[in-house]
Design a protein around this motif. Sequence first.
Motif, PDB file in Angstrom:
ATOM      1  N   GLU A  58       0.832  -1.189   0.000  1.00  0.00           N
ATOM      2  CA  GLU A  58       0.000   0.000   0.000  1.00  0.00           C
ATOM      3  C   GLU A  58       0.875   1.249   0.000  1.00  0.00           C
ATOM      4  OE1 GLU A  58      -3.590   0.957   2.800  1.00  0.00           O
ATOM      5  OE2 GLU A  58      -3.277  -1.214   2.628  1.00  0.00           O
ATOM      6  N   TYR A 117       1.209   4.050  -2.806  1.00  0.00           N
ATOM      7  CA  TYR A 117       1.087   5.470  -2.485  1.00  0.00           C
ATOM      8  C   TYR A 117       2.320   6.208  -3.003  1.00  0.00           C
ATOM      9  CZ  TYR A 117      -0.175   9.543   0.317  1.00  0.00           C
ATOM     10  OH  TYR A 117      -0.534  10.796   0.719  1.00  0.00           O
ATOM     11  N   SER A 166       2.174   6.573  -6.669  1.00  0.00           N
ATOM     12  CA  SER A 166       1.241   7.607  -7.104  1.00  0.00           C
ATOM     13  C   SER A 166       1.803   9.010  -6.864  1.00  0.00           C
ATOM     14  CB  SER A 166      -0.108   7.431  -6.428  1.00  0.00           C
ATOM     15  OG  SER A 166      -0.022   7.805  -5.089  1.00  0.00           O
ATOM     16  N   HIS A 167       2.636   9.130  -5.838  1.00  0.00           N
ATOM     17  CA  HIS A 167       3.187  10.455  -5.570  1.00  0.00           C
ATOM     18  C   HIS A 167       4.598  10.640  -6.122  1.00  0.00           C
ATOM     19  CE1 HIS A 167      -0.110  10.756  -2.730  1.00  0.00           C
ATOM     20  NE2 HIS A 167       0.069  12.065  -2.821  1.00  0.00           N
ATOM     21  N   ASP A 168       5.478   9.793  -5.648  1.00  0.00           N
ATOM     22  CA  ASP A 168       6.894  10.034  -5.914  1.00  0.00           C
ATOM     23  C   ASP A 168       7.294   9.750  -7.359  1.00  0.00           C
ATOM     24  OD1 ASP A 168       6.815  10.631  -3.304  1.00  0.00           O
ATOM     25  OD2 ASP A 168       7.671   8.735  -2.609  1.00  0.00           O
ATOM     26  N   ARG A 202       5.278   9.796  -9.831  1.00  0.00           N
ATOM     27  CA  ARG A 202       4.543  10.757 -10.637  1.00  0.00           C
ATOM     28  C   ARG A 202       5.217  12.132 -10.651  1.00  0.00           C
ATOM     29  NH1 ARG A 202      -0.538  10.328 -12.693  1.00  0.00           N
ATOM     30  NH2 ARG A 202      -1.298   8.323 -12.035  1.00  0.00           N
ATOM     31  N   THR A 227      -4.341   1.002 -10.531  1.00  0.00           N
ATOM     32  CA  THR A 227      -5.651   0.350 -10.586  1.00  0.00           C
ATOM     33  C   THR A 227      -5.510  -1.120 -10.210  1.00  0.00           C
ATOM     34  OG1 THR A 227      -6.293   1.818 -12.366  1.00  0.00           O
ATOM     35  CG2 THR A 227      -7.628  -0.149 -12.067  1.00  0.00           C
ATOM     36  N   ARG A 274      -4.929  -1.481  -6.634  1.00  0.00           N
ATOM     37  CA  ARG A 274      -6.152  -1.200  -5.871  1.00  0.00           C
ATOM     38  C   ARG A 274      -7.104  -2.410  -5.916  1.00  0.00           C
ATOM     39  NH1 ARG A 274      -7.854   2.945  -8.472  1.00  0.00           N
ATOM     40  NH2 ARG A 274      -9.642   1.857  -9.355  1.00  0.00           N
TER      41      ARG A 274
END
Lengths: 146, 420
Positions: free
Chosen positions: B202, B206, B209-211, B213, B261, B264
């Motif tokens: 997870e 995360y 999705s942040h770093d 990106r 996705t 998730r």
Amino acid sequence: MHAEVKKILIVDDSPKDVELAITALREKNLANEVIVAEDGEEALDYLYRRGSFENYEKGNPAVILLDIKMPKMNGIELLKQIRTDPELQLIPVIMLTSSREEKDLVECYRLGANSYVVKPVDISQFIDSIKAVGQYWAIINVVPVV
Amino acid sequence: MLKKKSVGGQKPVLVLPALNGKQDQLAADLISADKKLAYQKEEKAKRAAELIVANRELVFQNREKEKRADELIIANKELAYQNQEKEKRAKELIIANKELAIQNEEKEKRARELIIANKELEFQNREKEKRADELFMANKELAFQNLEKEKRADELIIANKELLFQIEEKGKRAEELIIAMRELEYQTVEKEKGEVANKELEAFSYSVSHDLRAPLRHIGGFVNLLLRNNSSQLDESGLRYLNIISESYIEMGNLIDALLTFSRLSRAGLQRTRINSNEMVARVLKTFNDETVGRKVEINVADLPDIMGDETLINQVWVNLISNALKYSRKKETAKIDIGGKTEMGTTIFYIRDNGAGFDMKYADKLFGVFQRLHKTRDFEGIGIGLANVNRIVMRHGGTCWAKGEVGKGATFYFSKPAD
């Protein structure tokens, strides 16, 4: 047209994102003054005019652009702080997010965020958000950029 | 003058007086009377003689009677004696009678008693017969039970052996259980480790999705600035390079989104509800209407069974499978797609068949892998995440996915789910 053009506070630890955001704003002739804080604590220093921001002009910014993930005090903690302080709680807060699927976005809305913009700041999306919080005219630059 | 004249006890004769002038008549009458008297005298003499005779007779008779009387006396005495005897006999008979009567009564009583006794005996007889029958049956039963007991004894011997074996097995099983428990303990630890790993995953997602990106976003942002503000300073090839960087930026953004996705789908909790498969498939097919404009597409949907599952995720399965079927059949003059499903022996199986590009069965195991593709992007666009997502969703519902295909002839994709 407003006599006084209010400032925008950008709270983001990434200078590149900040530069991209400021460039986008300037290209559309928005916001003659942008204050940048690199984390939640620095943002509070500015909002309370303390530390390195002690001598800054008084008054709340027209809008705060707030990144979620930052070192020390993150965006969510700062948002909580702002919404519990009577002096600050009416400032519109627009969250800066990395994706629409941000799981923290729901919590941000719950804590009183007004809107969100996906990074890099897309200017039309930003303008929509600013209009939504009723601050568009407040941040229009009086002096057009030549 | 009238005169009554009684002679010798004879009846009076009426002598009528001579009528005037009738003296002759009278005389005649007198003569007749005389004659009569003479006759009477004669009669009397006869009578006296007869009386004598009669007397003699009477004397004789008297004597006879006396003799008879004597005889009678003797006979009487005899009779009296006989009477006495008879009386005695009668008394004896009375006594005997009484005795007989008593005996009769006794006999009657006895007879009655005998009847009762008879009846009792008959009853007892019947009872004994019944009892005999019962005993006969009981004997048979006992014989049968004996046999059964012998059988049972044999069975018990076998069962005992079985029990001994089972006890040994249980001993073994206990050892196995101890091992299994240790295994479970180990697995629990592993599961905790797994949960930790999940949290790490997870955190990883995360982080992605942040770093991941963030630098991508910066590349995209500044390339766009360069294209907008500094393009006049670049030559044709410089501009082409910038466009390639820009396209790659978009492509990588898509890959990161796809990975997020997929990640998730592995983590999100399942919200199980009853899904009307017919309605769901019809709804999904409708969303592809725009994409099939100008194409000849024949879609047949059989009656589909309802299932329990996460509506959003199962919907995603149908979207991906239908999207694939339409995509890979688009080079056919007429695309044919069949969708069906049924529940059998506790398992629901759905399929979707197309007459499209198909695939080589030797690569079948690669179909459901993340970022695995069996077709060139030039032929069919895509990043190879659709079927991986389908597989992940189906697995999370306890089912499996598989496919059959032949190059150029089409493919059939199946997914199963335990029936509810």
